[in-house]
Design a protein around this motif. Structure first.
Motif, PDB file in Angstrom:
ATOM      1  N   LEU A 156      54.524  14.649 -52.856  1.00  0.00           N
ATOM      2  CA  LEU A 156      55.836  15.290 -52.837  1.00  0.00           C
ATOM      3  C   LEU A 156      56.020  16.297 -53.968  1.00  0.00           C
ATOM      4  CD1 LEU A 156      58.079  12.187 -52.051  1.00  0.00           C
ATOM      5  CD2 LEU A 156      57.325  13.969 -50.470  1.00  0.00           C
ATOM      6  N   GLU A 157      54.964  16.566 -54.716  1.00  0.00           N
ATOM      7  CA  GLU A 157      55.128  17.427 -55.896  1.00  0.00           C
ATOM      8  C   GLU A 157      55.668  18.813 -55.520  1.00  0.00           C
ATOM      9  OE1 GLU A 157      52.521  19.049 -59.729  1.00  0.00           O
ATOM     10  OE2 GLU A 157      51.624  17.684 -58.265  1.00  0.00           O
TER      11      GLU A 157
ATOM     12  N   PHE B 102      57.294  19.643 -52.834  1.00  0.00           N
ATOM     13  CA  PHE B 102      58.644  19.493 -52.298  1.00  0.00           C
ATOM     14  C   PHE B 102      59.665  19.314 -53.427  1.00  0.00           C
ATOM     15  CE2 PHE B 102      61.951  16.653 -50.452  1.00  0.00           C
ATOM     16  CZ  PHE B 102      62.496  17.573 -49.561  1.00  0.00           C
ATOM     17  N   VAL B 103      59.288  18.522 -54.441  1.00  0.00           N
ATOM     18  CA  VAL B 103      60.177  18.310 -55.580  1.00  0.00           C
ATOM     19  C   VAL B 103      60.422  19.625 -56.327  1.00  0.00           C
ATOM     20  CG1 VAL B 103      60.350  17.195 -57.847  1.00  0.00           C
ATOM     21  CG2 VAL B 103      59.595  15.875 -55.857  1.00  0.00           C
TER      22      VAL B 103
ATOM     23  N   PHE C 280      61.848   8.407 -55.458  1.00  0.00           N
ATOM     24  CA  PHE C 280      60.477   8.857 -55.202  1.00  0.00           C
ATOM     25  C   PHE C 280      59.716   9.143 -56.497  1.00  0.00           C
ATOM     26  CE2 PHE C 280      62.722   9.698 -51.267  1.00  0.00           C
ATOM     27  CZ  PHE C 280      61.826   9.258 -50.314  1.00  0.00           C
TER      28      PHE C 280
ATOM     29  N   LEU D 136      57.018  13.648 -62.138  1.00  0.00           N
ATOM     30  CA  LEU D 136      56.815  12.950 -60.869  1.00  0.00           C
ATOM     31  C   LEU D 136      55.751  11.885 -61.084  1.00  0.00           C
ATOM     32  CD1 LEU D 136      57.209  12.526 -57.839  1.00  0.00           C
ATOM     33  CD2 LEU D 136      55.504  14.331 -57.430  1.00  0.00           C
TER      34      LEU D 136
END
Length: 209
Positions: A102-103, A105-106, A149, A192
């Motif tokens: 998800l990096e 996306f974050v 997350f 993250l």
């Protein structure tokens, strides 16, 4: 027909012949025994000589097989170790992929968080309480979802400057703070699952003078 009378000379010759005949047989037997013993020794020696090459070949073959077994064991151990390393690397890669999938996306969501924070600051005086509460709840909801997350906020105001997580925008003399302290956070940073996604943009104090 009457036999000729034997003279004393004839009797003597006959006696000598009778005495000589039994002496020849032991000599013959003794020679045969010596020949047989020599032949047996030669046979044993030949047998020993014929057996030694075969024993040497067998010993060499056994040594070769033992070496082959040792090499096969070493190869099996190396193959097992390599398989374990491959499996461990695959597990680590899968874990990294799971944690940091998800990096990107974050990173795309962080400007939205920044906008909500700036909007909340701008509404401090001119907006109604309901508007401020709505923006504040939206910001909190956004941060809570990111936190589920593994996203953490880096807000180092008043902390020592850490180049691993902070990016200095400026250095300002400030006698009230220790040198290399974070005076102001221009933009918050984010992690993250422990990995830095974006460093915090900060102003750092320096010694006066």
């Amino acid at each position: 027909m009457a036999k000729d009378p034997q003279t004393p000379l004839d009797e003597e010759l006959k006696r000598h012949e009778e005495e000589a005949e039994p002496q020849a047989e032991p000599e013959l037997v003794e020679g045969e025994l010596e020949d047989a013993a020599e032949a047996a020794d030669q046979a044993d020696q030949a047998a020993a000589e014929s057996d030694n090459p075969e024993a040497e070949v067998l010993a060499a073959r056994v040594e070769e097989l033992e070496q082959s077994v040792t090499e096969a064991k070493d190869q099996a151990l190396r193959a097992a170790a390599e398989a374990q390393n491959v499996r461990r690397r695959a597990e680590q890669d899968a874990e990294k992929a799971r944690k940091f999938a998800l990096e990107k996306f974050v990173k795309e969501l962080l400007p939205v968080v920044d906008s909500l924070e700036k909007a909340l600051e701008a509404m401090a005086d001119g907006a109604s309480e309901s508007h401020r509460e709505g923006v504040s709840m939206t910001l909190k909801l956004q941060l809570d979802v990111l936190g589920k997350f593994g996203v953490e906020v880096v807000d180092p105001a008043g902390e020592p400057f850490d180049p691993q997580y902070h990016e200095a925008m400026a250095m300002v003399p400030n006698p009230e703070l220790d040198p290399n302290s974070v005076m102001e956070v221009v933009q918050k940073g984010y992690l993250l699952n422990g990995r830095l996604v974006r460093p915090a943009m900060v102003v750092v104090s320096q010694a006066a003078g």
